[in-house]
Design a protein around this motif. Sequence first.
Motif, PDB file in Angstrom:
ATOM      1  N   GLU A  12       0.870  -1.045  -0.092  1.00 25.08           N
ATOM      2  CA  GLU A  12       0.166   0.090  -0.045  1.00 25.08           C
ATOM      3  C   GLU A  12       0.803   1.276   0.041  1.00 25.08           C
ATOM      4  O   GLU A  12       0.532   1.957  -0.806  1.00 25.08           O
ATOM      5  CB  GLU A  12      -0.966   0.150   0.956  1.00 25.08           C
ATOM      6  CG  GLU A  12      -1.842   1.033   1.271  1.00 25.08           C
ATOM      7  CD  GLU A  12      -3.019   0.959   1.936  1.00 25.08           C
ATOM      8  OE1 GLU A  12      -3.926   1.954   2.017  1.00 25.08           O
ATOM      9  OE2 GLU A  12      -2.967   0.149   3.020  1.00 25.08           O
ATOM     10  N   GLY A  16       0.537   4.029  -2.964  1.00 26.29           N
ATOM     11  CA  GLY A  16       0.484   5.451  -2.781  1.00 26.29           C
ATOM     12  C   GLY A  16       1.527   6.367  -3.433  1.00 26.29           C
ATOM     13  O   GLY A  16       1.097   7.417  -3.583  1.00 26.29           O
ATOM     14  N   ALA A  40      -7.439   6.372  -8.516  1.00 26.80           N
ATOM     15  CA  ALA A  40      -8.214   7.148  -7.551  1.00 26.80           C
ATOM     16  C   ALA A  40      -8.039   6.871  -5.993  1.00 26.80           C
ATOM     17  O   ALA A  40      -8.095   7.708  -5.296  1.00 26.80           O
ATOM     18  CB  ALA A  40      -9.636   7.042  -7.972  1.00 26.80           C
ATOM     19  N   GLN A  41      -7.805   5.575  -5.878  1.00 31.18           N
ATOM     20  CA  GLN A  41      -7.642   4.950  -4.404  1.00 31.18           C
ATOM     21  C   GLN A  41      -7.114   3.719  -4.352  1.00 31.18           C
ATOM     22  O   GLN A  41      -7.517   2.959  -5.071  1.00 31.18           O
ATOM     23  CB  GLN A  41      -9.067   5.683  -3.746  1.00 31.18           C
ATOM     24  CG  GLN A  41      -9.218   5.061  -2.254  1.00 31.18           C
ATOM     25  CD  GLN A  41     -10.561   5.158  -1.732  1.00 31.18           C
ATOM     26  OE1 GLN A  41     -11.751   5.654  -2.557  1.00 31.18           O
ATOM     27  NE2 GLN A  41     -10.769   5.065  -0.496  1.00 31.18           N
ATOM     28  N   SER A  42      -6.657   3.459  -3.098  1.00 30.28           N
ATOM     29  CA  SER A  42      -6.162   2.275  -2.733  1.00 30.28           C
ATOM     30  C   SER A  42      -6.744   2.018  -1.296  1.00 30.28           C
ATOM     31  O   SER A  42      -6.634   2.740  -0.532  1.00 30.28           O
ATOM     32  CB  SER A  42      -4.408   2.052  -2.649  1.00 30.28           C
ATOM     33  OG  SER A  42      -4.194   0.821  -2.159  1.00 30.28           O
ATOM     34  N   HIS A  43      -6.949   0.767  -1.236  1.00 32.25           N
ATOM     35  CA  HIS A  43      -7.683   0.478   0.013  1.00 32.25           C
ATOM     36  C   HIS A  43      -6.978  -1.007   0.756  1.00 32.25           C
ATOM     37  O   HIS A  43      -7.112  -1.887   0.066  1.00 32.25           O
ATOM     38  CB  HIS A  43      -9.185   0.042   0.149  1.00 32.25           C
ATOM     39  CG  HIS A  43      -9.820  -0.205   1.190  1.00 32.25           C
ATOM     40  ND1 HIS A  43      -9.893   0.514   2.350  1.00 32.25           N
ATOM     41  CD2 HIS A  43     -10.331  -1.456   1.749  1.00 32.25           C
ATOM     42  CE1 HIS A  43     -10.523   0.090   3.427  1.00 32.25           C
ATOM     43  NE2 HIS A  43     -10.736  -1.288   3.062  1.00 32.25           N
ATOM     44  N   TYR A  49      -8.896   1.405  -6.883  1.00 32.84           N
ATOM     45  CA  TYR A  49     -10.095   2.061  -7.575  1.00 32.84           C
ATOM     46  C   TYR A  49      -9.624   3.155  -8.690  1.00 32.84           C
ATOM     47  O   TYR A  49      -8.582   3.660  -8.447  1.00 32.84           O
ATOM     48  CB  TYR A  49     -10.648   2.893  -6.526  1.00 32.84           C
ATOM     49  CG  TYR A  49     -11.327   1.950  -5.606  1.00 32.84           C
ATOM     50  CD1 TYR A  49     -12.741   1.454  -5.798  1.00 32.84           C
ATOM     51  CD2 TYR A  49     -10.662   1.678  -4.434  1.00 32.84           C
ATOM     52  CE1 TYR A  49     -13.264   0.549  -4.638  1.00 32.84           C
ATOM     53  CE2 TYR A  49     -11.264   0.899  -3.478  1.00 32.84           C
ATOM     54  CZ  TYR A  49     -12.409   0.334  -3.517  1.00 32.84           C
ATOM     55  OH  TYR A  49     -12.991  -0.644  -2.500  1.00 32.84           O
TER      56      TYR A  49
END
Length: 83
Positions: A12, A16, A40-43, A49
Amino acid sequence: MPSDADERKRLEELIGEFHAAMLVTQADDGSLRARPLSLAQSHDGIALYFATSLASPKVTELERISTVAVTLQDSLRYVSISG
């Protein structure tokens, strides 16, 4: 040996640091299609995403076959994820 949680955290952190990725999907004829997309995003190092249109062919491809490859790269390093 690092734990799964440690490896997930490191992944992660790496993700990022990137803003764009290549998403590779499988088209209807079986060919592979790679597209650059904004991340758009990492979770939790598990889900990525991307911003895209719901009408995009990649959405149809993902609904049909959800296995993909994602690569992130800069001039000194890369991350490759599949699943």
